[in-house]
Design an enzyme around this catalytic site. Structure first.
Site, short mmCIF file in Angstrom:
data_model
loop_
_atom_site.label_atom_id
_atom_site.label_comp_id
_atom_site.label_asym_id
_atom_site.label_seq_id
_atom_site.Cartn_x
_atom_site.Cartn_y
_atom_site.Cartn_z
CB THR A 152 -0.99 -0.04 1.18
OG1 THR A 152 -1.94 1.02 1.04
CG2 THR A 152 -0.29 0.10 2.53
CG ASN A 153 -0.45 4.70 -1.33
OD1 ASN A 153 -1.12 5.38 -0.58
ND2 ASN A 153 -0.94 4.17 -2.45
CG ASP A 154 3.51 6.70 3.60
OD1 ASP A 154 3.26 5.75 4.36
OD2 ASP A 154 4.67 7.08 3.34
CB SER A 155 -3.03 7.74 0.56
OG SER A 155 -4.22 8.49 0.59
#
Ligand code: C5P
Length: 231
Positions: A29-32
């Site tokens: 996933t990512n840091d959003s």
């Protein structure tokens, strides 16, 4: 309370990051944080719109008074968005969609071994671009959604934003320089510039994400007004 310039409009907002499964217990996933997209949904709601919020992984609770559609992967997000497109007036694509997903998702937890492990990744569909292409293929007279994309850039912000606007066939692109002080993931403030087909529309100072959302929704309201709009 307050003026309701978007009364009767249906606004679809995507927010948060997507989650791309490797196996039942692991993912990419990512840091959003979801904060920018949630603020957009709230600002649309406060202006009288009927809001659908398609959300992946987020660190905060979605706002009240909007229809929340929970998804995980980019493929799920794409399905949730595309099936609702015929009914919406405005699409704001604030989600951080993963560019790649694992080529295969193991149905059982992957076992550790002494060997190096290579994970093969395949590109995800570009949902924003598909929305733009869907709109371009619409027959004249059919409902045409107004499309807003987001662009997180680290260099040549204007050039990349305008390039994305053209390629993805958006009506507006909200660009943020994620290297700027007070901009980017997780925090409550942002620094953005909004671009349209003719170039810079508005350069906003450092503002809370709520205020950035308010300014963007005001631009959307003006641009989608039945008469006197600048669309
Ligand atoms: O190309 P880039 O990912 O920087 O574009 C950002 C914009 O495109 C955002 O509005 C994002 O939500 C959207 N996007 C998308 N599907 C992808 C990648 C990005 O809708 N696979």
């Amino acid at each position: 309370t307050g003026p309701k310039p978007l009364a009767g409009k249906r606004v679809l907002v995507t927010a948060g990051g997507t989650v791309e499964r490797i196996d039942p217990v692991r993912y990419i996933t990512n840091d959003s944080s979801g904060k920018m997209g949630f603020a957009i949904a709230e600002a649309a709601r406060d202006r009288g719109a009927q809001v659908t919020l398609v959300v992946g992984k987020a660190d905060v609770e979605p706002p009240n008074g909007v229809d929340v559609v929970a998804v995980r992967s980019a493929l799920e997000m794409r399905e949730a968005v595309m099936e609702r497109l015929p009914d919406v007036d405005v699409v704001v694509k604030a989600a951080a969609v993963a560019d790649y997903r694992p080529a295969r998702q193991a149905t059982e937890k992957m076992k550790k071994s002494a060997e190096a492990l290579t994970l093969e990744l395949v590109p995800n569909p570009d949902i924003l671009q598909e929305i733009g292409e869907w709109k371009a293929a619409r027959e004249v007279g059919a409902r045409q959604p107004f499309i807003i994309g987001f662009a997180a850039e680290t260099t040549d912000v204007e050039k990349h934003a305008l390039d994305k606007l053209k390629r993805k066939k958006c009506d507006l692109i909200v660009a943020n320089d994620v290297t700027a002080e007070g901009a980017g993931f997780g925090i409550d403030t942002n620094v953005v510039s909004v671009y349209g087909p003719a170039g810079l529309v508005e350069k906003l100072p450092l503002l809370s994400k709520k205020d950035v959302a308010g300014r963007i929704l005001d631009l959307i309201a003006v641009s989608t007004r039945p008469t006197g709009g600048n669309k």
